[in-house]
Write a protein that holds these residues in place. Sequence first.
Motif, PDB file in Angstrom:
ATOM      1  N   GLY A  35      48.304  59.920  41.211  1.00 20.24           N
ATOM      2  CA  GLY A  35      47.422  60.128  42.354  1.00 20.24           C
ATOM      3  C   GLY A  35      46.067  59.479  42.150  1.00 20.24           C
ATOM      4  O   GLY A  35      45.515  58.865  43.075  1.00 20.24           O
ATOM      5  N   LEU A  36      45.524  59.592  40.952  1.00 24.00           N
ATOM      6  CA  LEU A  36      44.240  58.955  40.669  1.00 24.00           C
ATOM      7  C   LEU A  36      44.362  57.431  40.734  1.00 24.00           C
ATOM      8  O   LEU A  36      43.441  56.745  41.183  1.00 24.00           O
ATOM      9  CB  LEU A  36      43.711  59.400  39.307  1.00 24.00           C
ATOM     10  N   TRP A  37      45.503  56.906  40.300  1.00 22.80           N
ATOM     11  CA  TRP A  37      45.741  55.460  40.379  1.00 22.80           C
ATOM     12  C   TRP A  37      45.735  55.006  41.842  1.00 22.80           C
ATOM     13  O   TRP A  37      45.110  54.011  42.196  1.00 22.80           O
ATOM     14  CB  TRP A  37      47.067  55.116  39.698  1.00 22.80           C
ATOM     15  N   ARG A  38      46.428  55.760  42.704  1.00 20.98           N
ATOM     16  CA  ARG A  38      46.446  55.395  44.122  1.00 20.98           C
ATOM     17  C   ARG A  38      45.057  55.510  44.747  1.00 20.98           C
ATOM     18  O   ARG A  38      44.659  54.680  45.563  1.00 20.98           O
ATOM     19  CB  ARG A  38      47.461  56.262  44.882  1.00 20.98           C
ATOM     20  N   ILE A  39      44.308  56.530  44.359  1.00 24.79           N
ATOM     21  CA  ILE A  39      42.953  56.690  44.900  1.00 24.79           C
ATOM     22  C   ILE A  39      42.064  55.534  44.453  1.00 24.79           C
ATOM     23  O   ILE A  39      41.232  55.045  45.220  1.00 24.79           O
ATOM     24  CB  ILE A  39      42.372  58.064  44.520  1.00 24.79           C
ATOM     25  N   VAL A  55      46.631  42.372  48.200  1.00 28.99           N
ATOM     26  CA  VAL A  55      46.324  42.148  49.625  1.00 28.99           C
ATOM     27  C   VAL A  55      47.001  43.170  50.545  1.00 28.99           C
ATOM     28  O   VAL A  55      46.348  43.730  51.431  1.00 28.99           O
ATOM     29  CB  VAL A  55      46.649  40.692  50.036  1.00 28.99           C
ATOM     30  N   PRO A  56      48.298  43.476  50.390  1.00 28.68           N
ATOM     31  CA  PRO A  56      48.927  44.450  51.302  1.00 28.68           C
ATOM     32  C   PRO A  56      48.298  45.845  51.236  1.00 28.68           C
ATOM     33  O   PRO A  56      48.417  46.623  52.179  1.00 28.68           O
ATOM     34  CB  PRO A  56      50.385  44.505  50.844  1.00 28.68           C
ATOM     35  N   PHE A  57      47.629  46.156  50.136  1.00 30.19           N
ATOM     36  CA  PHE A  57      47.043  47.487  49.973  1.00 30.19           C
ATOM     37  C   PHE A  57      45.628  47.580  50.520  1.00 30.19           C
ATOM     38  O   PHE A  57      45.006  48.631  50.449  1.00 30.19           O
ATOM     39  CB  PHE A  57      47.050  47.883  48.497  1.00 30.19           C
ATOM     40  N   GLU A  58      45.115  46.486  51.055  1.00 32.20           N
ATOM     41  CA  GLU A  58      43.747  46.480  51.562  1.00 32.20           C
ATOM     42  C   GLU A  58      43.647  46.877  53.031  1.00 32.20           C
ATOM     43  O   GLU A  58      42.549  47.022  53.548  1.00 32.20           O
ATOM     44  CB  GLU A  58      43.114  45.097  51.342  1.00 32.20           C
ATOM     45  N   THR A  59      44.759  47.089  53.688  1.00 28.13           N
ATOM     46  CA  THR A  59      44.721  47.479  55.100  1.00 28.13           C
ATOM     47  C   THR A  59      44.363  48.962  55.215  1.00 28.13           C
ATOM     48  O   THR A  59      44.613  49.749  54.299  1.00 28.13           O
ATOM     49  CB  THR A  59      46.072  47.233  55.792  1.00 28.13           C
ATOM     50  N   LYS A  63      45.738  52.203  52.952  1.00 29.72           N
ATOM     51  CA  LYS A  63      44.803  53.112  52.284  1.00 29.72           C
ATOM     52  C   LYS A  63      45.007  54.549  52.755  1.00 29.72           C
ATOM     53  O   LYS A  63      44.995  55.484  51.941  1.00 29.72           O
ATOM     54  CB  LYS A  63      43.367  52.661  52.522  1.00 29.72           C
ATOM     55  N   ALA A  64      45.215  54.716  54.056  1.00 31.91           N
ATOM     56  CA  ALA A  64      45.452  56.063  54.591  1.00 31.91           C
ATOM     57  C   ALA A  64      46.736  56.649  54.006  1.00 31.91           C
ATOM     58  O   ALA A  64      46.785  57.822  53.640  1.00 31.91           O
ATOM     59  CB  ALA A  64      45.531  56.016  56.114  1.00 31.91           C
ATOM     60  N   TRP A  65      47.787  55.811  53.908  1.00 23.38           N
ATOM     61  CA  TRP A  65      49.056  56.280  53.344  1.00 23.38           C
ATOM     62  C   TRP A  65      48.892  56.675  51.878  1.00 23.38           C
ATOM     63  O   TRP A  65      49.369  57.730  51.459  1.00 23.38           O
ATOM     64  CB  TRP A  65      50.132  55.212  53.489  1.00 23.38           C
ATOM     65  N   MET A  66      48.219  55.844  51.083  1.00 25.90           N
ATOM     66  CA  MET A  66      48.060  56.145  49.654  1.00 25.90           C
ATOM     67  C   MET A  66      47.241  57.412  49.436  1.00 25.90           C
ATOM     68  O   MET A  66      47.558  58.225  48.564  1.00 25.90           O
ATOM     69  CB  MET A  66      47.431  54.958  48.920  1.00 25.90           C
TER      70      MET A  66
END
Length: 180
Positions: A35-39, A55-59, A63-66
Amino acid sequence: MNVHVPSPPTKSAAEPARWAVWAAHLTTLVVLPSGLWRIAMVLGFPAGYTAAGFVPFETLGSKAWMLTLSVLCELVAFLTIGLVRPWGEVIPRWIPLIGGRRVRPMAVVAPAALGAVVLTALWANAPWWWTYPHEDMTPTGHLLVGILYQPMVLWGPLTAAVTISYYRRHRAAQRLASTA
């Protein structure tokens, strides 16, 4: 004017074993590293990904999903503590309409057991993380993420152990009540 205030229900089962209390609390800790990694990724740190892989994680949606996934995992893990605390036997009074009512043990055991099975199956492949290719990650990130996700293997078995403990304590209490 006399107003009758019902007394709160008493506990129906013996105190949980010390190992069960430790195991219940440990569930929240085994979920924490991932969880801390995703945050960290939500906050904009690539967290082991290459620039192109991140790049795909910058939307905003990613971010809301993670963030949602991290919070939900912690909350679900926290529910395991209810198997060793009084609020797993009597619904807290602050909950509207149902507060103060006794919880039926099978209403707790059935979803907890199902959750333990699902979690065990879901994370069973985590030990083999390093055998899967992750081209969008740096070698160090690949190693680090694998380490951070390894504790998740324990989530299902810990939940199962605490669920069995809860079931046994309440089954024994029901047998004692029926013979009295």
